[in-house]
Design an enzyme around this catalytic site. Structure first.
Site, PDB file in Angstrom:
ATOM      1  N   HIS A 296       2.809   8.289  -2.014  1.00 30.85           N
ATOM      2  CA  HIS A 296       4.117   8.014  -3.125  1.00 30.85           C
ATOM      3  C   HIS A 296       2.651   6.840  -3.103  1.00 30.85           C
ATOM      4  O   HIS A 296       2.889   6.530  -4.878  1.00 30.85           O
ATOM      5  CB  HIS A 296       4.663   7.494  -2.259  1.00 30.85           C
ATOM      6  N   GLU A 297       2.122   5.691  -2.542  1.00 30.96           N
ATOM      7  CA  GLU A 297       1.685   4.447  -3.351  1.00 30.96           C
ATOM      8  C   GLU A 297       0.726   4.977  -4.240  1.00 30.96           C
ATOM      9  O   GLU A 297       0.198   4.864  -5.187  1.00 30.96           O
ATOM     10  CB  GLU A 297       0.847   3.214  -2.870  1.00 30.96           C
ATOM     11  N   HIS A 300       1.786   5.975  -7.651  1.00 31.65           N
ATOM     12  CA  HIS A 300       1.807   5.090  -8.835  1.00 31.65           C
ATOM     13  C   HIS A 300       0.368   3.968  -8.940  1.00 31.65           C
ATOM     14  O   HIS A 300       0.213   3.336  -9.968  1.00 31.65           O
ATOM     15  CB  HIS A 300       2.180   3.806  -7.516  1.00 31.65           C
ATOM     16  N   GLU A 324       7.976   5.490 -11.259  1.00 30.88           N
ATOM     17  CA  GLU A 324       8.135   5.965  -9.895  1.00 30.88           C
ATOM     18  C   GLU A 324       7.734   7.642  -9.652  1.00 30.88           C
ATOM     19  O   GLU A 324       8.725   8.533  -9.041  1.00 30.88           O
ATOM     20  CB  GLU A 324      10.098   5.807  -9.812  1.00 30.88           C
TER      21      GLU A 324
END
Length: 530
Positions: A296-297, A300, A324
């Site tokens: 997830h990170e 980003h 997001e």
């Protein structure tokens, strides 16, 4: 519902590149403005370095001095950001670029962004800004105490003050000329999702809610529930770190332009496209949360690593929802796919001794659905309803149709309606999130906007790359990452809204039907609902 896939899209629409002829145009006023903005950017990056160190490496006894360091930098940044010299430079650049021989889309867009930003900030009285800064600290302390005591009434006075102060700031920023055309909540949304009106969000969220409430009920009633056994066991933390680093590097996170660390709460920080840091956290009885958080990170971070190189706001992320969408594209549409686990399972088996689950078993386990009270622990199917609940409540509070004291009852009513859950306590209900104590009102909807955008991007990516999932199964992610860079990353803030970006790059604005279809097809198959 779904338009025909465009055969041709303008690859150069609003592109971040300019011709060599345009680059040679002299614009001294514009250059002076950029020089001042660059100084502010670099000071902000210095502050971010201190903040990252505080979260990851700093010894606990250093907190008071670090606070003083951050405060000094914040004051300097504020001083330069509100200096009348900067406003004069922006206006001079604006006049300069109005000359027929000096027109440039990127430069004009940057001037537009900075003039609007300066104007809004200048409208906020210094006394109000100081009150907001002080209130954030006291409200956070009140929230922590109320959560520990499981007593919303302890937090209610501070929360009321937070919402009123946020309304006062929004009212100041919108100015008298927009007081009738721009609602207070619309102004707050603009801070996080520029150009996405409450009416537009209402329509999108209503479509999602109408589809998901009955789908979740069918999933929960199904006897065909995945086993969680593949995620259970003992998984050494050091081995998990290695696994996460291996996988996120393969996905496209450039470790020569970043690093991966451990923190209490996972986050991503960018000091420039050449220095983007991510953190994760791990638990030794389940390897997936740490890996999921890192992916997830990493999403980003890949966005940040592939923005344009200039130290100005035009080469920053378009919006929170856009950001997001990038993390969720990789976390869900890649990392939670069958194809991904066909590739990743052998790596997991190499990492953990005697691990013997199959790709299909892991795929089923990581996509398990379970109803719960806590947003940050929710699965991808129930998570949207957690966001819609918070969006509805904060919107009512701003509009004055809900009183602060009635928040717990409204929260509990909607949890019952959405997920058929009886909330046992305030701590597991309306006191679980920090956002409102930080006056981040308008932030919650960006989580779901990002989810819907990720699904739409994944749909079009699979159309442009027909063998997308074959590539994922082989561990070949370069083409997918390049596609995202072309459609999203490189544009920064050249478009005025997420809808405008999607319209130009995909052929239509945000359409929640892609998200609904993705969830419906996936969980109908996994839970054998047909």
């Amino acid at each position: 519902i779904f338009p025909a896939h465009p055969k041709e899209r303008s690859a150069n629409a609003m592109a971040s590149t300019t011709s060599e002829e345009e680059k040679t145009i002299e614009a001294p006023a514009y250059d002076e403005m950029v020089k001042q903005l660059s100084t502010i950017t670099q000071l902000g990056r210095c502050k971010a370095v201190l903040g990252y160190d505080q979260m990851v490496f700093m010894p606990s006894m250093a907190a008071p001095e670090r606070g003083a360091q951050l405060s000094a930098l914040a004051a300097l940044i504020h001083e330069k950001s509100t200096d009348s010299k900067l406003l004069n430079s922006i206006k001079e650049a604006q006049r300069e670029l109005e000359s027929p021989n000096k027109q440039d889309m990127d430069k004009s867009r940057l001037v537009e962004i900075e003039l609007e930003s300066f104007t809004k900030q200048a409208r906020v009285p210094s006394e109000l800004a100081a009150k907001a800064a002080s209130l954030q600290a006291s409200a956070h302390a009140a929230w922590v105490q109320a959560r520990e005591k499981d007593d919303f009434a302890m937090f209610a006075p501070a929360l009321k003050d937070c919402f009123q102060t946020a309304k006062d700031i929004a009212d100041a920023k919108r100015g008298t000329e927009h007081a009738e055309s721009q609602t207070l909540y619309a102004e707050m949304l603009d801070e996080f999702e520029k150009g996405m009106s409450p009416e537009r969000i209402d329509a999108i969220f209503q479509e999602i809610e109408s589809a998901l409430v009955p789908l979740i009920a069918r999933v929960m009633a199904s006897p065909n529930k995945p086993s969680l056994k593949p995620l259970q066991g003992t998984f050494p933390i050091d081995a998990q770190k290695k696994l996460s680093e291996t996988i996120v590097s393969n996905l496209g996170f450039d470790v020569t332009k970043g690093r991966i660390d451990v923190s209490v709460h996972p986050f991503t920080t960018s000091f420039s496209p050449k220095d983007v840091r991510i953190t994760s956290r791990f638990k030794d009885d389940d390897f997936y949360p740490g890996l999921k958080g890192t992916i997830h990170e990493g999403g980003h971070a890949m966005y940040e690593q592939n923005l344009g190189p200039s130290p100005t706001s035009i080469d920053t992320a378009l919006s929170m929802g856009t950001h997001e969408s990038q993390s969720l594209f990789w976390e869900r549409h890649v990392g939670m796919s069958r194809a991904f686990w066909k590739w990743a399972t052998p790596i997991v088996k190499e990492t953990f001794e005697n691990y013997d689950s199959t790709p299909e078993e892991i795929y089923s386990a990581v996509n398990n659905v379970s109803k719960g009270y806590i947003r940050v622990e929710a699965d991808e199917l129930t998570y949207p309803l957690h966001v819609i609940l918070r969006y509805g409540i904060e919107k009512e509070l701003i509009e004055g149709t809900l009183a602060i004291d009635d928040v717990p009852n409204r929260w509990n009513e909607r949890m019952k309606a959405f997920l058929d859950l009886d909330v046992p306590s305030d701590a597991k209900g309306c006191l679980q999130d920090v956002h409102w104590s930080a006056m981040a009102i308008g932030y919650f909807p960006t989580y779901l906007i990002g989810s819907a955008t990720a699904a739409q991007l994944a749909y079009y990516c699979s159309k442009d790359i027909p063998n997308m999932f074959d590539q994922i199964e082989k561990g070949e992610f370069g083409t997918i990452k390049s596609w995202l860079t072309d459609k999203v990353h490189r544009h920064g803030r050249r478009y005025k809204s997420l809808d405008a970006l999607l319209e130009a790059q995909l052929g239509e604005p945000l359409n929640p039907q892609y998200f609904i279809k993705y969830l419906t097809d996936k969980y109908t198959d996994l839970y054998k609902l047909d």
